[in-house]
Design an enzyme around this catalytic site. Structure first.
Site, PDB file in Angstrom:
ATOM      1  N   GLU A 121       5.856 -16.363 -15.641  1.00 58.00           N
ATOM      2  CA  GLU A 121       6.661 -17.466 -16.385  1.00 58.00           C
ATOM      3  C   GLU A 121       5.932 -18.444 -16.952  1.00 58.00           C
ATOM      4  O   GLU A 121       4.607 -18.675 -16.513  1.00 58.00           O
ATOM      5  CB  GLU A 121       7.591 -17.982 -15.542  1.00 58.00           C
ATOM      6  CG  GLU A 121       8.726 -17.195 -14.966  1.00 58.00           C
ATOM      7  CD  GLU A 121       9.403 -17.636 -13.637  1.00 58.00           C
ATOM      8  OE1 GLU A 121       9.198 -18.837 -13.411  1.00 58.00           O
ATOM      9  OE2 GLU A 121      10.028 -16.916 -12.992  1.00 58.00           O
ATOM     10  N   LYS A 123       4.453 -22.134 -17.044  1.00 58.29           N
ATOM     11  CA  LYS A 123       4.574 -23.273 -15.795  1.00 58.29           C
ATOM     12  C   LYS A 123       4.797 -24.553 -16.663  1.00 58.29           C
ATOM     13  O   LYS A 123       3.860 -25.113 -17.293  1.00 58.29           O
ATOM     14  CB  LYS A 123       3.044 -23.369 -15.295  1.00 58.29           C
ATOM     15  CG  LYS A 123       2.966 -24.375 -14.038  1.00 58.29           C
ATOM     16  CD  LYS A 123       1.719 -24.175 -13.261  1.00 58.29           C
ATOM     17  CE  LYS A 123       1.295 -25.177 -12.513  1.00 58.29           C
ATOM     18  NZ  LYS A 123       1.883 -26.245 -12.505  1.00 58.29           N
ATOM     19  N   ASP A 125       5.174 -28.069 -17.446  1.00 61.70           N
ATOM     20  CA  ASP A 125       4.675 -29.485 -17.062  1.00 61.70           C
ATOM     21  C   ASP A 125       5.724 -30.721 -16.852  1.00 61.70           C
ATOM     22  O   ASP A 125       5.752 -31.507 -17.605  1.00 61.70           O
ATOM     23  CB  ASP A 125       3.614 -29.929 -17.862  1.00 61.70           C
ATOM     24  CG  ASP A 125       2.646 -31.085 -17.008  1.00 61.70           C
ATOM     25  OD1 ASP A 125       2.547 -31.087 -15.757  1.00 61.70           O
ATOM     26  OD2 ASP A 125       1.475 -31.495 -17.584  1.00 61.70           O
ATOM     27  N   TYR A 230      13.782 -22.323 -11.371  1.00 60.78           N
ATOM     28  CA  TYR A 230      12.715 -21.167 -11.102  1.00 60.78           C
ATOM     29  C   TYR A 230      12.875 -20.374  -9.996  1.00 60.78           C
ATOM     30  O   TYR A 230      12.298 -19.576  -9.558  1.00 60.78           O
ATOM     31  CB  TYR A 230      11.138 -21.655 -11.591  1.00 60.78           C
ATOM     32  CG  TYR A 230      10.709 -22.685 -10.841  1.00 60.78           C
ATOM     33  CD1 TYR A 230      10.695 -22.612  -9.581  1.00 60.78           C
ATOM     34  CD2 TYR A 230      10.469 -23.975 -11.147  1.00 60.78           C
ATOM     35  CE1 TYR A 230      10.269 -23.835  -8.652  1.00 60.78           C
ATOM     36  CE2 TYR A 230       9.873 -25.114 -10.420  1.00 60.78           C
ATOM     37  CZ  TYR A 230      10.019 -24.882  -9.347  1.00 60.78           C
ATOM     38  OH  TYR A 230       9.282 -25.887  -8.700  1.00 60.78           O
ATOM     39  N   LYS A 322      -3.998 -21.919 -14.735  1.00 59.15           N
ATOM     40  CA  LYS A 322      -3.906 -23.154 -15.397  1.00 59.15           C
ATOM     41  C   LYS A 322      -4.879 -22.987 -16.521  1.00 59.15           C
ATOM     42  O   LYS A 322      -5.768 -22.539 -16.520  1.00 59.15           O
ATOM     43  CB  LYS A 322      -4.161 -24.261 -14.436  1.00 59.15           C
ATOM     44  CG  LYS A 322      -3.146 -24.751 -13.370  1.00 59.15           C
ATOM     45  CD  LYS A 322      -2.477 -25.708 -13.463  1.00 59.15           C
ATOM     46  CE  LYS A 322      -2.987 -27.065 -13.546  1.00 59.15           C
ATOM     47  NZ  LYS A 322      -2.593 -28.116 -12.777  1.00 59.15           N
ATOM     48  N   CYS A 416      -5.498 -63.111 -31.904  1.00 58.58           N
ATOM     49  CA  CYS A 416      -4.651 -62.011 -32.610  1.00 58.58           C
ATOM     50  C   CYS A 416      -5.236 -61.357 -33.921  1.00 58.58           C
ATOM     51  O   CYS A 416      -5.555 -62.323 -34.949  1.00 58.58           O
ATOM     52  CB  CYS A 416      -3.113 -62.466 -32.886  1.00 58.58           C
ATOM     53  SG  CYS A 416      -2.242 -61.243 -33.731  1.00 58.58           S
ATOM     54  N   CYS A 419      -2.536 -62.829 -36.748  1.00 60.77           N
ATOM     55  CA  CYS A 419      -2.175 -64.014 -37.382  1.00 60.77           C
ATOM     56  C   CYS A 419      -3.319 -65.032 -36.774  1.00 60.77           C
ATOM     57  O   CYS A 419      -3.169 -66.347 -36.806  1.00 60.77           O
ATOM     58  CB  CYS A 419      -1.011 -64.472 -36.412  1.00 60.77           C
ATOM     59  SG  CYS A 419      -0.903 -64.637 -34.815  1.00 60.77           S
ATOM     60  N   CYS A 434       0.115 -61.152 -28.052  1.00 62.38           N
ATOM     61  CA  CYS A 434       0.142 -62.296 -28.978  1.00 62.38           C
ATOM     62  C   CYS A 434       1.526 -62.837 -28.853  1.00 62.38           C
ATOM     63  O   CYS A 434       2.659 -62.214 -28.993  1.00 62.38           O
ATOM     64  CB  CYS A 434      -0.020 -61.721 -30.685  1.00 62.38           C
ATOM     65  SG  CYS A 434       0.248 -63.218 -31.677  1.00 62.38           S
ATOM     66  N   CYS A 439       4.172 -64.374 -35.610  1.00 61.27           N
ATOM     67  CA  CYS A 439       3.250 -63.415 -35.985  1.00 61.27           C
ATOM     68  C   CYS A 439       3.687 -62.415 -36.933  1.00 61.27           C
ATOM     69  O   CYS A 439       4.814 -61.653 -36.810  1.00 61.27           O
ATOM     70  CB  CYS A 439       2.640 -62.821 -34.978  1.00 61.27           C
ATOM     71  SG  CYS A 439       1.290 -61.459 -34.921  1.00 61.27           S
TER      72      CYS A 439
END
Ligand code: IVH
Length: 676
Positions: A121, A123, A125, A230, A322, A416, A419, A434, A439
């Site tokens: 099957e 796997k 994640d 599963y 894996k 920033c 701005c 910021c 801004c």
């Protein structure tokens, strides 16, 4: 020998650190591949040490090693439930030979001539979950925890869209499976977060596991979680367990009873066929709607499981193959800074374009400056880019041996990039921000928030119209809402004379809102609706609020250090002071209007703790009701708490409150108070 034991200790500590971050806090500090390499190295060292050691006293206690137990995801605040059978993980492999050895080990135990079929099957994640059904309904959903006991996450799990709460199966049973977020849903969820000014999630796996541990059910409901089952937990060593002989048959049975089972399951006649399937999916994994980090190979005949047995960490009838993450080398040409719509400043790596997992990558987010410093990334460096299961590619390291003398050390910016205002990093946080409310990078979001329902409630000024007004240069900051003229907007697309007048009337009307609406509308970080009411009640006028100091703020009941610090930052910024002065100039009401809050002797000035799922109202709605009567909601019970409001399946707060003698009330009792 001493050196060896020292190395073992260091590795154990390192792996434990990664385990704690991953299982308990949903943070991946290194890639799975690097992690598995460390575990393998530790396993080898431990076995060398034990076999080389002549003196038992020199042996090290393998019981405490992370190689001997599954990482723990247990968190405080959840009821603990013991698993009916240990909830183990699976042994990992990364190449064909490991699978051939697995097949040999299986046959060594079962007898060389045993014909072993493997069921294979994807796997997925995600995060493991155990589901117990009794009397035809879901009783508990529990995390893996430390393998022996897990956290009770039933309430959260019930929000999973394809989870079956009621079944037609009339016997009690336990299923195990994976909770995950499909790729497309994850991208859409992150888009929703970006649109709402929330920080982006790093990847689907960590989001899925984090979601199951959230304490706010309303937030869990927003997470696009899915389930894949599963494993049917039965008496594996019995031939004909549940009347079935093999894993693939059990999965088909579950599928026939509407449980979400693996989309792909193939029974292979031998390990060579299984290897072919692994190789196929390693190449074609990108075609799937969900992330897979490998394949799972299981002995199909479940009656053999008892004989195969298990180690302290893994059953011997299953193996994961894996995928080795794809890695490429490229050059880090520059580090730029991006200002998010909430002011979060994130560094972005500008890369020499390179192809990885079928896509050309030119940029990679670096999350924050600590990540750059800890990896010692310098502009001009050759860097290793990796795309494991993740949609988003990551820089994992720089190639130090290739570093030229011209490489430039990273320096965090101080103002920033949009701005030019000075930027700040709140204590205990990783990201600079910021805080200039004008801004340009943040302005659309800030104006939208200012006009939103809980704030100034300017109907007709949603994000689309805000964008139209900003892009036509009609407004460039919040205060300019109040200088819009009819001629500015009546000629804009979608506006006529009538709709322009309506919007202007709504804007005019908003000037009468009470101080708490204005404070909330300013969009000061951490100052939500509740804090705004507390502040408005305390300061009564915006003038006093703008002159507050940290000590005074911290002393206000319900205002913690985090909020106080954020307010001080806001009110000491010149641009923000200008903004408030302009709002005063435009004649906005800046005072707290007492009458807006109703009085009720049972609720006014009383404090409430909420626990469990409410039946008729969302938590937000209940909080609003309490606030509207001048009550407040606190997160944990103390002896000063007036009431604990209890919903379905209350948490540990109830026990604590009862011990403290806090009065328990239900949702309907609260509503009864409001009708008095
Ligand atoms: S079987 C007794 N099948 O991967 C162990 N696990 O890294 C039974 N996983 O702990 C596990 N997809 O949470 C199995 N098709 C699949 C899976 C799967 C994902 C997860 C599971 C496991 C972890 C190991």
């Amino acid at each position: 020998m001493k050196e060896l034991s020292k190395k073992i200790e260091t590795l154990r500590a390192l792996i434990k650190k990664y385990d704690d971050a991953y299982y308990a806090n949903n943070i991946s500090l290194i890639t799975d591949y690097e992690y598995d390499k460390l575990v393998k190295e530790l396993e080898e060292l431990e076995s060398t040490y034990t076999s080389n050691s002549l003196f038992p006293a020199e042996r090290i206690d393998n019981e405490i090693s992370p190689t001997q137990k599954v990482g723990s995801d247990l968190n405080k605040g959840f009821r603990k439930i013991k698993h009916s059978k240990k909830m183990l993980s699976i042994s990992n492999s990364y190449n064909k030979n490991d699978l051939i050895e697995f097949d040999e080990r299986v046959k060594k135990i079962l007898g060389q001539n045993t014909d072993v079929k493997y069921s294979i099957e994807h796997k997925i994640d995600g995060v493991a979950i155990s589901l117990t059904y009794a009397d035809r309904e879901l009783k508990y959903a529990v995390t893996r925890g430390d393998g022996v006991i897990g956290d009770d996450i039933t309430v959260n799990a019930k929000t999973i869209s394809n989870l079956i709460k009621r079944t037609d199966l009339d016997f009690d049973f336990e299923l195990r499976g994976e909770v995950y977020i499909p790729k497309q849903d994850f991208l859409e969820f992150n888009k929703y977060r970006a649109d709402n000014g929330l920080d982006l999630m790093a990847n689907p796996r960590n989001t899925a596991s984090g979601s199951l541990k959230l304490l706010e059910l309303e937030e869990v409901k927003k997470r696009p979680l899915k389930l894949m089952v599963y494993y049917l937990n039965g008496n594996d060593s019995i031939d004909g367990d549940y009347g079935m002989k093999c894993h693939s048959e059990k999965i088909s049975f579950l599928r026939a009873h509407n449980f979400p089972t693996p989309e792909y399951l193939k029974v292979c006649n031998n390990i060579d066929q299984a290897i072919e399937e692994c190789e196929y999916w390693e190449k074609n994994r990108n075609d799937l709607g969900y992330e897979i980090d490998g394949m799972v190979i299981k002995v199909d005949d479940t009656s053999l499981y008892g004989k195969l047995g298990e180690t302290s960490k893994y059953p011997r009838w299953v193996m994961a193959y894996k995928f080795v993450p794809e890695k490429v080398e490229t050059i880090l040409n520059n580090i730029e800074f991006q200002v998010g719509r909430t002011g979060a400043i994130t560094p972005v790596a500008i890369l020499e374009p390179v192809e990885i997992a079928g896509t050309i990558v030119k940029r990679a987010t670096l999350h924050n400056q600590d990540e750059i410093i800890s990896r010692d990334l310098r502009i001009g460096d050759a860097v290793i880019l990796e795309k494991a299961g993740e949609i988003i590619p990551k820089i994992i390291s720089s190639v130090k041996s290739k570093r030229s003398t011209g490489s430039k050390e990273f320096k965090m910016i101080e103002s920033c990039p949009v701005c030019n205002e000075k930027i700040f990093k709140p204590e205990g946080e990783a990201i600079y921000r910021c805080i200039n409310s004008s801004c340009p990078a943040q302005i659309e979001k800030r104006i939208e928030h200012f006009a939103s329902k809980g704030a100034m409630d300017i109907s007709g000024l949603g994000i689309k119209i805000v964008q139209l007004l900003v892009s036509n240069n009609i407004i460039n900051n919040i205060s300019e809402i109040y200088s819009i003229s009819k001629s500015d907007i009546s000629s804009l697309e979608g506006f006529g004379d009538k709709s322009a007048k309506k919007l202007l009337d709504n804007i005019e009307e908003s000037k009468e809102k009470s101080l708490e609406n204005l404070l909330f509308g300013l969009g000061i970080r951490y100052v939500g609706k509740e804090a705004s009411i507390i502040l408005a009640k305390y300061f009564k006028d915006i003038d006093k609020f703008m002159k507050a100091n940290i000590l005074e703020l911290e002393n206000i009941d319900g205002i913690g250090t985090k909020i106080a610090e954020s307010i001080v930052l806001y009110i000491s910024n010149g641009k923000n002071i200008d903004l408030v002065e302009k709002l005063i100039y435009f004649n906005l009401n800046t005072k707290f209007i007492e009458g807006e809050l109703k009085f009720n002797e049972n609720i006014s000035n009383k404090s409430f703790v909420l626990t469990g799922t409410l039946e008729n109202y969302s938590r937000e709605e209940i909080k609003k009701i309490i606030f509207s009567y001048g009550g407040k909601v606190v997160s944990t019970p103390s002896k000063n708490t007036s009431y604990i409001l209890v919903g379905v399946e209350p948490g540990s707060k109830l026990r604590k409150a009862e011990k403290l003698g806090v009065q328990v009330i239900t949702e309907s009792e609260l509503i009864f108070f409001t009708n008095k």
